[in-house]
Write a protein that holds these residues in place. Structure first.
Motif, PDB file in Angstrom:
ATOM      1  N   ILE A   2       0.850  -1.198   0.000  1.00 25.18           N
ATOM      2  CA  ILE A   2       0.000   0.000   0.000  1.00 25.18           C
ATOM      3  C   ILE A   2       0.883   1.244   0.000  1.00 25.18           C
ATOM      4  N   LEU A   4       1.437   4.184   1.643  1.00 21.96           N
ATOM      5  CA  LEU A   4       1.010   4.781   2.907  1.00 21.96           C
ATOM      6  C   LEU A   4       0.930   6.300   2.804  1.00 21.96           C
ATOM      7  N   ARG A   7      -2.207   7.340   0.943  1.00 19.68           N
ATOM      8  CA  ARG A   7      -3.406   7.156   1.762  1.00 19.68           C
ATOM      9  C   ARG A   7      -3.517   8.263   2.818  1.00 19.68           C
ATOM     10  N   ASP A   8      -2.375   8.603   3.412  1.00 22.68           N
ATOM     11  CA  ASP A   8      -2.400   9.634   4.445  1.00 22.68           C
ATOM     12  C   ASP A   8      -2.795  10.979   3.847  1.00 22.68           C
ATOM     13  N   TYR A  11      -6.421  10.905   3.204  1.00 29.75           N
ATOM     14  CA  TYR A  11      -7.162  10.940   4.468  1.00 29.75           C
ATOM     15  C   TYR A  11      -7.227  12.366   5.016  1.00 29.75           C
ATOM     16  N   LYS A 306       2.017  11.620  14.274  1.00 27.39           N
ATOM     17  CA  LYS A 306       1.811  10.209  13.916  1.00 27.39           C
ATOM     18  C   LYS A 306       2.774   9.293  14.672  1.00 27.39           C
ATOM     19  N   ARG A 308       2.518   7.580  17.371  1.00 24.79           N
ATOM     20  CA  ARG A 308       1.934   6.308  17.806  1.00 24.79           C
ATOM     21  C   ARG A 308       1.788   5.350  16.620  1.00 24.79           C
ATOM     22  N   GLU A 309       1.293   5.880  15.499  1.00 25.22           N
ATOM     23  CA  GLU A 309       1.131   5.032  14.312  1.00 25.22           C
ATOM     24  C   GLU A 309       2.492   4.516  13.837  1.00 25.22           C
ATOM     25  N   LEU A 313       3.679   0.754  13.470  1.00 26.75           N
ATOM     26  CA  LEU A 313       4.226   0.238  12.208  1.00 26.75           C
ATOM     27  C   LEU A 313       5.571  -0.440  12.440  1.00 26.75           C
ATOM     28  N   MET A 326       7.508   6.879   3.362  1.00 20.46           N
ATOM     29  CA  MET A 326       6.198   7.504   3.562  1.00 20.46           C
ATOM     30  C   MET A 326       6.360   9.005   3.821  1.00 20.46           C
TER      31      MET A 326
ATOM     32  N   TYR B  99      -5.040   1.271  18.253  1.00 16.66           N
ATOM     33  CA  TYR B  99      -3.925   1.822  17.475  1.00 16.66           C
ATOM     34  C   TYR B  99      -3.970   1.379  16.016  1.00 16.66           C
ATOM     35  N   ILE B 101      -4.279   2.170  12.028  1.00 20.27           N
ATOM     36  CA  ILE B 101      -3.755   3.285  11.235  1.00 20.27           C
ATOM     37  C   ILE B 101      -4.961   4.040  10.674  1.00 20.27           C
ATOM     38  N   PHE B 103      -5.489   6.317   8.504  1.00 17.00           N
ATOM     39  CA  PHE B 103      -5.651   6.649   7.090  1.00 17.00           C
ATOM     40  C   PHE B 103      -5.800   5.417   6.197  1.00 17.00           C
ATOM     41  N   LEU B 104      -5.865   4.228   6.821  1.00 18.63           N
ATOM     42  CA  LEU B 104      -6.149   3.011   6.045  1.00 18.63           C
ATOM     43  C   LEU B 104      -7.531   2.507   6.408  1.00 18.63           C
ATOM     44  N   LEU B 112      -2.060  -5.007   5.985  1.00 15.74           N
ATOM     45  CA  LEU B 112      -0.740  -4.381   5.977  1.00 15.74           C
ATOM     46  C   LEU B 112       0.350  -5.361   6.418  1.00 15.74           C
ATOM     47  N   MET B 115       1.309  -7.802   3.788  1.00 18.95           N
ATOM     48  CA  MET B 115       1.988  -7.036   2.727  1.00 18.95           C
ATOM     49  C   MET B 115       3.419  -6.728   3.136  1.00 18.95           C
ATOM     50  N   LEU B 116       3.608  -6.346   4.397  1.00 21.67           N
ATOM     51  CA  LEU B 116       4.972  -6.067   4.878  1.00 21.67           C
ATOM     52  C   LEU B 116       5.838  -7.321   4.800  1.00 21.67           C
ATOM     53  N   ASN B 121      -0.722  -7.676  -2.762  1.00 23.54           N
ATOM     54  CA  ASN B 121      -1.844  -6.915  -2.200  1.00 23.54           C
ATOM     55  C   ASN B 121      -3.137  -7.713  -2.231  1.00 23.54           C
ATOM     56  N   ARG B 125      -5.173  -8.948   1.039  1.00 29.32           N
ATOM     57  CA  ARG B 125      -6.524  -8.446   1.327  1.00 29.32           C
ATOM     58  C   ARG B 125      -7.505  -9.611   1.488  1.00 29.32           C
TER      59      ARG B 125
END
Lengths: 397, 235
Positions: A2, A4, A7-8, A11, A306, A308-309, A313, A326, B99, B101, B103-104, B112, B115-116, B121, B125
């Protein structure tokens, strides 16, 4: 994988767009500054091109009509026509002054020229050339004058019979062309009161009013009231003439200074607008630094929001390069938005500037690259902060 | 022979040096078998989070031994070169707050991880949707995180922890923000998932509502663990 960053951005698009808008105006300002510099250079080049001269002959030890005052007798052209290689010669005067038009003052450069000789405007966009010996004018469209407008210059009224474009002085003042004799009168003839006073002073001088020399006083007074000088003699050379050789001949035998087109380019670009160019360059540097600082601050703040995100991650196995990528992509995205906004803004507001703003595609490409490089550098602080985030912070305690 | 999912012996962790040194763990022993859900409880400062961070390969213990599914990962030093890959592939995390994300969307939050790990993808999914369906949030797969309730977000977080089918899951007070009913639901789900996937789950908690649900509990006090049969088992 993805994207990221994308997407951010999607968003929080509002935050991105508004930040990009603000930054874009700064980029637009930077592009405009570059455009003003290009405009200065281009105005000078167009001025040289449009007068159709190969050589500019001016008073010795001066830098020519655009950079320094220069006075040359108006019969010098006759001897210059005798120099081998010279095909045409034209006397030209320049005078920066203000004229009144429709209730307001317009600052112009008044140019006196001889129709059909070097020094006349290269082309007209409306109207016709000057055909009468007196009281007709050709004006640059930037003066705001229109065909058949009547303008008062000193004692006389002139009718605008033609319009030209991109004929401005190195200071950006639009030009008004009038017949040479009219321009000489405007430039050198004193007003009536000054003439009367000057005559009285001359008459009171025993050296000019000697008994036994009839006519001396009248001759001196006549010479004081006439204007026989011009600022430059422009020469057009024969097809095979070498301008450097002709210029050397004129310097050696005519006791005048002669500049080639390249010399005039050098004087206009390197000397006359050098200070302005340095000023603009300083502005460009400061704007670039300010832009970089703003981008760095914005990206850094967004990254801190961000933490915490980012910790999550990292905890779940995202590589450092994924996180750095990102942040870098977001910085570049912000830069791209800012550039589009800046380029659009600069294009839209360029015509409003009083001086010519030339936005070259090459400058735009360079600007885009610089914006992206600045954004990439500005993201380093945020990337360092993100890479220092401890994944353990996602776990309590 | 089935290896324990987690086996810890004599694990210590010291923060600082010299006079300022603090021994957060003073020789922890613990065994958790596959499919087992174990509670880890203790007062603040007892070393729960430190133990969790050591188990999660987030901080390095000072000494001792840890193994996951029979493979030694720490023996007075890490025995695994890539701790990031270890966390990604073999340990699931459920946090106090979900926690996720923001924006996903829900599916991509779960997808994710695979994928990592290099999964395509599409496959990631698909797997995420299966896991969401298993946790009864399949109908929220396309939703954005802020549109979910707290309970739904915690289920998605559990799906994310499980999606790579790790042998262990470390849950750090996963029911703290939830009311009793939802808290018990989360524990029920964890138990179901542990049974279904054979995952060993360690749940750190203060939550007295859920403590009776554990068959086995480790108390941690002053950096040492004490095993106790849970009420569920006693019952």
């Amino acid at each position: 994988m993805i994207n990221l960053a994308g997407r951010d951005i999607l968003y929080g698009w509002g935050k991105f767009v508004f930040t990009g808008l603000g930054l874009g105006l700064l980029v637009g300002l930077t592009l405009s500054m570059a455009g003003i510099y290009r405009g200065l250079v281009d105005d000078g080049k167009v001025l040289l091109e449009n007068v159709g001269a190969d050589l500019w002959v001016v008073q010795r030890d001066t830098l020519g009509p655009y950079a320094e005052p220069s006075n040359v007798r108006d019969d010098a052209y006759r001897t210059l026509l005798g120099v081998r290689g010279v095909a045409e010669a034209g006397n030209v005067t320049y005078l920066t002054m203000q004229i009144r038009h429709e209730g307001s003052d317009v600052r112009v450069m008044l140019v006196g020229f001889e129709p059909g000789h070097p020094g006349e405007p290269g082309y007209l966009v409306a109207g016709r050339p000057i055909t009468r010996s007196h009281y007709e004018a050709i004006a640059d469209v930037k003066t705001g004058l229109r065909l058949d407008d009547r303008i008062r210059i000193r004692r006389h009224e002139y009718t605008v019979v033609g319009l030209t474009r991109r004929m401005v002085s190195s200071g950006g003042d639009p030009m008004v062309f009038v017949p040479l004799q009219d321009a000489q009168e405007v430039q050198f003839l004193k007003d009536n009161d000054a003439l009367v006073n000057e005559r009285a002073r001359t008459a009171a001088n025993p050296a000019f009013n000697r008994p036994g020399v009839p006519g001396l006083l009248e001759a001196v007074q006549a010479s004081q009231a006439s204007s026989r000088t011009v600022n430059v003699v422009m020469l057009r050379l024969a097809p095979n003439a070498d301008e450097i050789v002709v210029a050397r001949e004129i310097r050696r035998w005519k006791h005048l200074e002669a500049y080639t087109r390249n010399d005039m380019d050098e004087i206009l670009v390197a000397k006359l607008i050098a200070t302005s160019a340095k000023q603009i360059f300083m502005f460009l540097v400061i704007l670039a630094v300010v832009s970089a600082a703003i981008v760095a601050f914005i990206i850094y703040t967004m990254t801190l929001n961000k933490v915490r995100e980012i910790a999550v991650l990292k905890l779940i196995g995202a590589r450092n390069r994924t996180i750095a990528g990102m942040i870098l992509q977001q910085a570049l995205g912000l830069g791209a938005i800012a550039f589009v906004v800046g380029k659009t803004a600069a294009t839209l507001w360029a015509p409003i500037f009083p001086k010519y703003v030339l936005l070259l595609p090459g400058d735009a490409v360079l600007g885009a690259v610089l914006v992206l490089v600045i954004c990439a550098f500005a993201s380093i602080v945020a990337i360092r902060a993100a890479l220092r985030v401890d994944p353990a912070t996602a776990i309590g305690g | 022979m089935v290896h324990p999912a987690i086996e810890i012996s004599g694990l210590t962790k010291r923060y600082g040096v010299g006079d300022a040194a603090v021994d957060a763990l003073k020789g922890v022993d613990m065994i958790v078998r596959p499919g087992e859900v174990v509670g880890l409880i203790g007062p603040s400062g007892s070393g729960k989070s430190t133990l969790l961070k050591c188990l999660g390969a987030v901080i390095e213990p000072t000494s001792g031994r840890m193994s996951l599914a029979g493979e030694t990962i720490y023996d007075n030093g890490w025995k695994v070169a890539d701790l990031r890959a270890l966390r990604r592939d073999r340990i699931g995390f459920v946090f106090q707050a979900p926690y996720l994300i923001p924006f996903l969307d829900v599916t991509d939050n779960v997808a994710l991880l695979p994928m990592l790990a290099g999964m395509s993808n599409g496959k990631a999914r698909d797997r995420a949707r299966q896991m969401l369906a298993a946790l009864d949030v399949g109908h929220r797969a396309q939703a954005q995180v802020p549109q979910l309730s707290g309970g739904e977000q915690q289920r998605v977080a559990i799906a994310r922890a499980l999606v790579n089918q790790p042998p262990i899951i470390l849950a750090d007070e996963p029911t703290a923000p939830l009311d009793s009913e939802r808290a018990l639901t989360v524990i029920r789900i964890l138990n179901e998932m542990a049974q279904r996937f054979g995952t060993a789950i360690i749940v750190v908690t203060h939550d007295e509502k859920i403590i009776p649900t554990f068959r086995r509990i480790y108390h941690i006090r002053d950096g040492r663990t004490y095993e106790q049969a849970g009420e569920a088992r006693a019952a």
